[in-house]
Design a protein around this motif. Structure first.
Motif, short mmCIF file in Angstrom:
data_model
loop_
_atom_site.label_atom_id
_atom_site.label_comp_id
_atom_site.label_asym_id
_atom_site.label_seq_id
_atom_site.Cartn_x
_atom_site.Cartn_y
_atom_site.Cartn_z
N THR A 56 -5.84 -1.82 -14.92
CA THR A 56 -5.01 -1.93 -13.72
C THR A 56 -5.13 -0.69 -12.84
OG1 THR A 56 -3.12 -1.13 -15.01
CG2 THR A 56 -3.36 -3.52 -14.74
N THR A 57 -6.28 -0.03 -12.89
CA THR A 57 -6.61 1.00 -11.91
C THR A 57 -7.95 0.65 -11.28
OG1 THR A 57 -7.76 2.45 -13.49
CG2 THR A 57 -5.38 2.77 -13.24
N ILE A 58 -8.12 1.07 -10.04
CA ILE A 58 -9.34 0.81 -9.30
C ILE A 58 -9.79 2.08 -8.60
CG2 ILE A 58 -8.87 -1.65 -8.95
CD1 ILE A 58 -7.90 -0.98 -6.13
N ASP A 59 -11.01 2.06 -8.08
CA ASP A 59 -11.52 3.18 -7.29
C ASP A 59 -11.09 3.02 -5.84
OD1 ASP A 59 -12.99 4.76 -9.15
OD2 ASP A 59 -14.52 3.19 -9.22
N SER A 60 -10.57 4.10 -5.28
CA SER A 60 -10.22 4.05 -3.86
C SER A 60 -11.44 4.21 -2.97
CB SER A 60 -9.21 5.15 -3.53
OG SER A 60 -9.80 6.43 -3.69
N GLY A 61 -12.51 4.79 -3.52
CA GLY A 61 -13.68 5.08 -2.71
C GLY A 61 -13.64 6.52 -2.22
N PHE A 62 -14.55 6.87 -1.34
CA PHE A 62 -14.70 8.23 -0.84
C PHE A 62 -14.99 8.17 0.64
CE2 PHE A 62 -17.55 11.71 0.33
CZ PHE A 62 -16.83 12.81 -0.11
N VAL A 115 0.86 -1.18 0.00
CA VAL A 115 0.00 0.00 0.00
C VAL A 115 0.89 1.23 0.00
CG1 VAL A 115 -1.87 1.23 1.15
CG2 VAL A 115 -1.73 -1.26 1.31
N VAL A 116 0.91 1.95 -1.12
CA VAL A 116 1.74 3.15 -1.25
C VAL A 116 0.84 4.36 -1.01
CG1 VAL A 116 3.35 4.42 -2.70
CG2 VAL A 116 3.15 1.93 -2.94
N ASP A 117 0.95 4.94 0.16
CA ASP A 117 0.10 6.06 0.52
C ASP A 117 0.29 7.20 -0.48
OD1 ASP A 117 -1.33 8.09 1.87
OD2 ASP A 117 -0.79 7.25 3.81
N GLY A 118 -0.82 7.63 -1.09
CA GLY A 118 -0.79 8.80 -1.96
C GLY A 118 -0.38 8.58 -3.40
N LEU A 119 -0.20 7.33 -3.83
CA LEU A 119 0.25 7.08 -5.20
C LEU A 119 -0.95 6.97 -6.13
CD1 LEU A 119 2.60 6.60 -7.16
CD2 LEU A 119 2.39 4.16 -6.68
N GLY A 120 -1.43 8.10 -6.63
CA GLY A 120 -2.54 8.09 -7.57
C GLY A 120 -2.10 7.61 -8.93
N ALA A 121 -3.05 7.04 -9.68
CA ALA A 121 -2.74 6.54 -11.02
C ALA A 121 -2.30 7.68 -11.94
CB ALA A 121 -3.95 5.82 -11.60
N VAL A 149 -6.59 4.81 -8.36
CA VAL A 149 -5.30 4.33 -7.86
C VAL A 149 -4.90 3.06 -8.62
CG1 VAL A 149 -5.63 5.32 -5.56
CG2 VAL A 149 -6.44 2.99 -6.03
N PRO A 150 -3.61 2.77 -8.64
CA PRO A 150 -3.17 1.57 -9.36
C PRO A 150 -3.51 0.29 -8.61
CG PRO A 150 -1.30 2.67 -8.34
CD PRO A 150 -2.50 3.53 -8.08
N LEU A 151 -3.61 -0.79 -9.36
CA LEU A 151 -3.62 -2.14 -8.80
C LEU A 151 -2.74 -2.99 -9.72
CD1 LEU A 151 -4.64 -4.15 -6.68
CD2 LEU A 151 -6.46 -4.76 -8.28
N LEU A 152 -1.49 -3.16 -9.30
CA LEU A 152 -0.48 -3.83 -10.11
C LEU A 152 -0.14 -5.18 -9.50
CD1 LEU A 152 1.83 -0.72 -10.68
CD2 LEU A 152 -0.24 -1.39 -11.92
N ARG A 153 0.12 -6.16 -10.35
CA ARG A 153 0.28 -7.54 -9.90
C ARG A 153 1.68 -8.05 -10.21
NH1 ARG A 153 -5.63 -10.16 -11.00
NH2 ARG A 153 -6.82 -8.22 -11.04
N PHE A 154 2.23 -8.83 -9.29
CA PHE A 154 3.57 -9.37 -9.45
C PHE A 154 3.61 -10.82 -8.99
CE2 PHE A 154 3.74 -4.85 -8.55
CZ PHE A 154 4.58 -4.38 -9.56
N GLY A 155 4.60 -11.55 -9.51
CA GLY A 155 4.77 -12.95 -9.12
C GLY A 155 3.57 -13.78 -9.47
N ALA A 156 3.17 -14.66 -8.57
CA ALA A 156 2.06 -15.56 -8.82
C ALA A 156 0.75 -14.81 -8.98
CB ALA A 156 1.94 -16.59 -7.70
#
Length: 374
Positions: free
Chosen positions: A69-75, A42-48, A365-372
């Motif tokens: 690979t972006t999602i809504d953070s909500g409000f 979780v990277v605080d403040g890293l907007g897409a 915000v991003p949602l990036l995937r790594f590894g498995a």
């Protein structure tokens, strides 16, 4: 016209529940495959938008950033609310953290990050079970790796309860600690918190060279961490919100317009999202109309009822939570921030990067995937 509620299945509320489901080989909203260990970075403040704008400085992260690979953070897009949404899988209307500063049941204006005490018990004020508590019941080891200063705080007790807390000071050492944890046997769910980019954004702005340097450091650490992920180990990288840089010329001093303070007892929230709590008997509709007349060209203005109906705080707002929301909400949609010019301390006026409102720069915000997990 008010912005509509967030309706995408992929949101910050789905990240940890999907990760836990993947550890049991279950289907999940994010379509994650079966894994033995998942790390959620979780990277605080890293907007897409900011990541996309600095793509040349993030050679690991930026190429993975696309529409899917972006999602809504909500409000609201503030850390207290967003991290509670992430760690519980529920929305602010359910978990109860509806802003940065809100009015509690005793009528006090309290800070949701630092204002915890016996009258605002984290075990009951944050109303939802965390995913970490659910993980432990399933035989999955939950851990939270963050700055040591967060150990034992009320906010940690509210949003990270059920996880073993591991305090590590530097960003690099936090990634090293996560790599050691991932190498252990058995199912695990690990939360890895990166505070530095948000801190620099507030102090100097996300457009500053200092923020860009921190992004480069993060990018290198993620690349090295991803290379160490073994079979059955995956990682997701996301954020609690994005950031908007607000120049001092964008500071709006609401006290200079006396009609805006008429019938208003308290103002809380934060500079890009005001919660107005009204005097007894005052009309929210009338106060909202006055604010729309003055600020409607640069902010969304809604009564509590209108915001709830629009789904700003989720599909459901619990009766216990509703009074915590301001009677009227003022959410900035331009590069502005609201302040009280009568404050001799000029509280918050030195902040450059800000967040809290509904703009895409803050909510995507991003949602990036790594590894498995990839």
């Amino acid at each position: 016209m008010l912005p509509a509620a967030f309706t995408t299945r992929a949101s910050l509320a789905t990240v940890l529940p999907s990760s836990l489901a993947a550890l049991s080989g279950e289907t999940n909203d994010l379509g994650l495959p079966a894994m033995e260990h998942v790390v959620v970075i979780v990277v605080d403040g890293l907007g897409a938008a900011a990541l996309r704008a600095r793509a040349g400085h993030a050679r690991t992260l930026a190429p993975l950033l696309g529409k899917a690979t972006t999602i809504d953070s909500g409000f609201p897009t503030t850390t207290a609310a967003a991290l509670a949404t992430l760690t519980t899988g529920t929305t602010p209307g359910e978990h109860g953290l509806v802003g940065y500063r809100v009015r509690d049941g005793a009528g006090r204006l309290t800070n949701q990050l630092t204002g915890w005490d016996e009258r605002m018990d984290p075990a009951s004020w944050q109303r939802s079970r965390t995913v970490f508590e659910a993980a432990a019941e399933r035989g999955v080891t939950p851990r939270a790796i963050a700055l040591p200063k967060f150990a034992g705080t009320g906010f940690t007790a509210a949003v990270l309860r059920g996880a073993e807390f591991v305090g590590v000071q530097s960003m690099a050492d936090r990634f090293a600690a996560a790599a050691d944890v991932v190498a252990t046997a058995g199912p695990g769910l690990t939360y890895l918190y990166v505070a530095e980019l948000d801190q620099l954004a507030h102090a100097r702005g996300w457009e500053s060279p200092d923020w860009t340097t921190a992004l480069e450091t993060l990018d290198a650490l993620v690349a090295a961490f991803a290379r160490r992920l073994g079979p059955g180990r995956g990682a997701l990288l996301t954020a609690d919100h994005g950031v908007v840089d607000v120049p001092e010329s964008g500071h709006i001093l609401y006290d200079t317009a006396p009609e805006l303070l008429q019938d208003v007892a308290d103002i809380a929230g934060e500079p890009r999202l005001l919660h107005l709590y009204l005097e007894d008997g005052a009309s929210p509709a009338a106060v909202a109309e006055r604010w729309r007349d003055a600020e409607g060209d640069r902010s969304w203005v809604a009564t509590r009822a209108e915001a709830v109906d629009a789904g700003w705080f989720g599909e459901r707002v619990a009766p216990e939570v509703a009074p915590r929301i301001g009677d009227v909400l003022v959410a900035a949609r331009k590069r502005i921030a609201y302040y009280d010019g009568r404050d001799p301390q000029r509280t918050g006026r030195n902040m450059v990067g800000q967040h809290g409102s509904l703009t895409p720069e803050e909510t995507r915000v991003p949602l990036l995937r790594f590894g498995a997990a990839a």
